[in-house]
Design a protein around this motif. Sequence first.
Motif, short mmCIF file in Angstrom:
data_model
loop_
_atom_site.label_atom_id
_atom_site.label_comp_id
_atom_site.label_asym_id
_atom_site.label_seq_id
_atom_site.Cartn_x
_atom_site.Cartn_y
_atom_site.Cartn_z
N GLU A 140 5.74 51.73 89.88
CA GLU A 140 5.47 51.64 91.32
C GLU A 140 4.56 52.78 91.77
O GLU A 140 3.61 52.56 92.52
CB GLU A 140 6.78 51.67 92.10
CG GLU A 140 6.57 51.53 93.59
CD GLU A 140 7.85 51.39 94.38
OE1 GLU A 140 7.79 51.57 95.61
OE2 GLU A 140 8.91 51.10 93.79
N LYS A 141 4.82 53.98 91.31
CA LYS A 141 4.01 55.14 91.69
C LYS A 141 2.55 54.94 91.31
O LYS A 141 1.65 55.16 92.13
CB LYS A 141 4.57 56.39 91.01
CG LYS A 141 3.78 57.66 91.26
CD LYS A 141 4.43 58.83 90.50
CE LYS A 141 3.67 60.11 90.66
NZ LYS A 141 2.48 60.21 89.85
N VAL A 142 2.30 54.51 90.09
CA VAL A 142 0.93 54.31 89.61
C VAL A 142 0.24 53.21 90.40
O VAL A 142 -0.91 53.38 90.86
CB VAL A 142 0.90 54.00 88.10
CG1 VAL A 142 -0.46 53.49 87.65
CG2 VAL A 142 1.31 55.23 87.30
N VAL A 143 0.91 52.09 90.59
CA VAL A 143 0.31 50.97 91.31
C VAL A 143 -0.02 51.38 92.75
O VAL A 143 -1.12 51.12 93.25
CB VAL A 143 1.21 49.72 91.28
CG1 VAL A 143 0.67 48.63 92.19
CG2 VAL A 143 1.34 49.20 89.85
N MET A 163 9.49 50.93 77.32
CA MET A 163 9.47 50.43 78.68
C MET A 163 9.44 51.61 79.64
O MET A 163 10.20 52.55 79.50
CB MET A 163 10.70 49.57 78.91
CG MET A 163 10.55 48.59 80.00
SD MET A 163 11.85 47.34 79.86
CE MET A 163 12.08 47.02 81.55
N LEU A 164 8.54 51.54 80.61
CA LEU A 164 8.41 52.61 81.60
C LEU A 164 9.45 52.46 82.70
O LEU A 164 9.86 51.34 83.03
CB LEU A 164 7.02 52.56 82.25
CG LEU A 164 5.83 52.86 81.36
CD1 LEU A 164 4.53 52.56 82.10
CD2 LEU A 164 5.86 54.31 80.92
N PRO A 165 9.86 53.57 83.29
CA PRO A 165 10.77 53.48 84.43
C PRO A 165 10.09 52.73 85.59
O PRO A 165 8.89 52.88 85.81
CB PRO A 165 11.02 54.94 84.82
CG PRO A 165 10.62 55.74 83.63
CD PRO A 165 9.57 54.94 82.92
N ALA A 166 10.85 51.92 86.30
CA ALA A 166 10.31 51.13 87.41
C ALA A 166 9.62 52.02 88.45
O ALA A 166 8.58 51.66 88.99
CB ALA A 166 11.42 50.31 88.05
N ALA A 167 10.19 53.19 88.69
CA ALA A 167 9.61 54.11 89.68
C ALA A 167 8.23 54.60 89.25
O ALA A 167 7.35 54.80 90.09
CB ALA A 167 10.54 55.29 89.91
N GLU A 168 8.03 54.79 87.95
CA GLU A 168 6.72 55.23 87.44
C GLU A 168 5.68 54.13 87.62
O GLU A 168 4.55 54.39 88.03
CB GLU A 168 6.81 55.63 85.97
CG GLU A 168 5.49 56.07 85.36
CD GLU A 168 4.91 57.34 85.99
OE1 GLU A 168 3.70 57.55 85.83
OE2 GLU A 168 5.65 58.11 86.63
#
Length: 81
Positions: free
Chosen positions: A8-11, A1-6
């Motif tokens: 959000e950053k990509v999106v 599972m990826l960190p939520a911040a990662e």
Amino acid sequence: MLPAAEIEKVVVEEWCAILETPDHHLDDEFFALGGNSLMAVEFVANVERRLGFAFPFEALFVEGTLGSVIEACRGADAEAS
């Protein structure tokens, strides 16, 4: 599972790139900002490639806001894990 911040950053990066805007707000709507179906396909493909899991394409058409897309990606990541 990826960190939520990662996620959000990509999106956000892909959102701003495809819509050619430096600014973003969670309540911005993809199609109201000039997005179209071809751009939606490119956006989804780029997000999927960078995050490594299937993007819920319908998220762009249900609410279509940046915030809803981020949340849908977080949910898809949790399901993929």
